[in-house]
Design a protein around this motif. Structure first.
Motif, PDB file in Angstrom:
ATOM      1  N   LEU A  29      26.743   0.067 -25.141  1.00 50.66           N
ATOM      2  CA  LEU A  29      26.091   1.104 -25.942  1.00 50.66           C
ATOM      3  C   LEU A  29      24.615   1.269 -25.588  1.00 50.66           C
ATOM      4  O   LEU A  29      23.902   2.044 -26.220  1.00 50.66           O
ATOM      5  CB  LEU A  29      26.237   0.777 -27.435  1.00 50.66           C
ATOM      6  N   GLY A  30      24.155   0.527 -24.582  1.00 54.57           N
ATOM      7  CA  GLY A  30      22.791   0.681 -24.113  1.00 54.57           C
ATOM      8  C   GLY A  30      21.753  -0.075 -24.908  1.00 54.57           C
ATOM      9  O   GLY A  30      20.554   0.210 -24.795  1.00 54.57           O
ATOM     10  N   VAL A  31      22.182  -1.073 -25.668  1.00 51.80           N
ATOM     11  CA  VAL A  31      21.269  -1.832 -26.520  1.00 51.80           C
ATOM     12  C   VAL A  31      20.715  -3.037 -25.766  1.00 51.80           C
ATOM     13  O   VAL A  31      21.464  -3.744 -25.071  1.00 51.80           O
ATOM     14  CB  VAL A  31      21.984  -2.298 -27.805  1.00 51.80           C
ATOM     15  N   ASP A  32      19.422  -3.310 -25.902  1.00 54.44           N
ATOM     16  CA  ASP A  32      18.790  -4.505 -25.346  1.00 54.44           C
ATOM     17  C   ASP A  32      19.340  -5.708 -26.114  1.00 54.44           C
ATOM     18  O   ASP A  32      19.007  -5.924 -27.273  1.00 54.44           O
ATOM     19  CB  ASP A  32      17.273  -4.392 -25.520  1.00 54.44           C
ATOM     20  N   GLY A  48      25.384  -6.874 -18.298  1.00 56.33           N
ATOM     21  CA  GLY A  48      24.412  -6.036 -18.988  1.00 56.33           C
ATOM     22  C   GLY A  48      23.759  -6.714 -20.175  1.00 56.33           C
ATOM     23  O   GLY A  48      22.969  -6.090 -20.891  1.00 56.33           O
ATOM     24  N   VAL A  49      24.078  -7.997 -20.393  1.00 58.12           N
ATOM     25  CA  VAL A  49      23.568  -8.749 -21.540  1.00 58.12           C
ATOM     26  C   VAL A  49      22.784  -9.955 -21.033  1.00 58.12           C
ATOM     27  O   VAL A  49      23.205 -10.633 -20.094  1.00 58.12           O
ATOM     28  CB  VAL A  49      24.730  -9.213 -22.452  1.00 58.12           C
ATOM     29  N   ARG A  50      21.661 -10.249 -21.654  1.00 54.53           N
ATOM     30  CA  ARG A  50      20.831 -11.388 -21.270  1.00 54.53           C
ATOM     31  C   ARG A  50      21.359 -12.655 -21.921  1.00 54.53           C
ATOM     32  O   ARG A  50      21.485 -12.720 -23.148  1.00 54.53           O
ATOM     33  CB  ARG A  50      19.391 -11.126 -21.723  1.00 54.53           C
ATOM     34  N   LEU A  51      21.673 -13.691 -21.121  1.00 56.78           N
ATOM     35  CA  LEU A  51      22.089 -14.979 -21.672  1.00 56.78           C
ATOM     36  C   LEU A  51      20.857 -15.783 -22.067  1.00 56.78           C
ATOM     37  O   LEU A  51      19.928 -15.945 -21.268  1.00 56.78           O
ATOM     38  CB  LEU A  51      22.921 -15.769 -20.672  1.00 56.78           C
TER      39      LEU A  51
END
Length: 324
Positions: free
Chosen positions: A43-46, A68-71
């Motif tokens: 969904l384009g969320v940080d 697309g997600v920061r671990l």
């Protein structure tokens, strides 16, 4: 409310879903909080994800899936990556068997974020659940805390052993989302209509119960709306609740749950229903992109406009707010 970055931090388990059907067995990244984080990324969320992965083939598969997600730091310290074996029945519903290890580093921390989300096994299973509660308690003022217990009795044990854990977590949350199955397991002697005020009395400002094909109910202490589910052909239900939750979190980036309006509740519910409808119409936890959700909402609006302008068509009444 303190101004926070327009970002989300998700805390919880990530695992490999071993999906068995009558035709084949496949291994896919999964876990309720991981699915929510993944959905938010689409969904384009940080989004930052604090989890517990092994430095093994399955762990690397999950990390690649969450590109697309920061671990968060310390998320890849597990001895092995957990698994959940899902068997898909004739109706498309899934049943699960888990092999799960859940813990977090003692120095685990979360970055500033508009929304801090957790749920599922991570909120019940020791020793990680204790760390999760500590992180929620330490959340900065202005953070919206969301919680989806996503009850798995085969892993967490009996209701009597866990109702206190649920209520302790819910008391730290701004928003709590339950499925109708969660509600029945947690409060077996209450109806869904009775569970909503029960949850709100614990402290959250917004409580939601999803009802499968019958839609969902969103309630505050002052308002209650019911939203129908999307009309789709169901392939399977894997990831449906996580998609709904990711959509709720997306909406909360722009909505204050302490002062939410009836129109905002309806909008949140309709968006979440549209998103979940896309997921259940596809095999596996195949969550939608922002463009797909927007297209589904646009198509829904067009169909409603056509119904309203057709004098020979009877339209169903919009959901109305009433007192809980």
């Amino acid at each position: 409310m303190t101004e926070m970055p327009r970002a989300v931090c998700v805390i919880g388990e990530a695992l490999i879903d071993i999906v068995r059907t009558s035709d084949a067995t496949t291994e896919l990244p999964g876990g309720s909080p991981a699915n929510v984080a993944y959905g938010l990324g689409l969904l384009g969320v940080d989004t930052t994800f604090l989890t517990h992965l092994g430095d093994d083939e399955r762990g690397r598969l999950i990390a690649e899936h969450l590109a697309g997600v920061r671990l968060a730091a310390g998320s890849q310290s597990a001895a092995r990556t957990s698994t959940a074996a899902a068997t898909i029945g004739a109706t498309g519903a899934a049943s699960y068997v888990f092999d799960l290890d859940w813990s977090l580093p003692a120095d685990a921390s979360t970055p500033p974020a508009r929304v801090l989300h957790t749920g599922s096994i991570a909120s019940f299973l020791a020793p990680g659940a204790d760390t999760v509660r500590s992180l929620l308690k330490a959340a900065e003022a202005g953070t919206i805390v969301t919680y989806d217990p996503n009850i798995r009795p085969s892993i967490i044990g009996s209701r009597d052993d866990n109702i206190g854990r649920f209520e302790a977590m819910a008391s730290l949350a701004s928003v709590v989302k339950l499925s109708d199955e969660d509600a029945a397991w947690l409060y077996p002697h209450l109806t869904v209509d009775e569970v909503l005020p029960q949850v709100l009395a614990l402290g959250p400002r917004l409580a939601i119960v999803t009802l499968g094909g019958d839609g969902s109910i969103l309630a505050t202490r002052e308002l209650r709306v019911q939203v129908p589910s999307a009309r789709v052909t169901v392939v399977d239900t894997i990831g449906a609740g996580d998609t709904y939750m990711a959509s709720l979190v997306y909406s909360l980036l722009d909505i204050d749950p302490t002062a939410v309006s009836e129109a905002e509740l309806l909008g949140m519910g309709r968006r979440a229903a549209a998103a979940a409808g896309i997921t259940v119409s596809r095999a596996g936890a195949d969550l939608p992109t922002l463009a797909e959700v927007e297209a589904a909402l646009e198509a829904l609006a067009e169909s409603e406009t056509e119904l309203e302008t057709d004098p020979e068509t009877e339209t169903a009444p919009e959901p109305e707010a009433d007192q809980p």
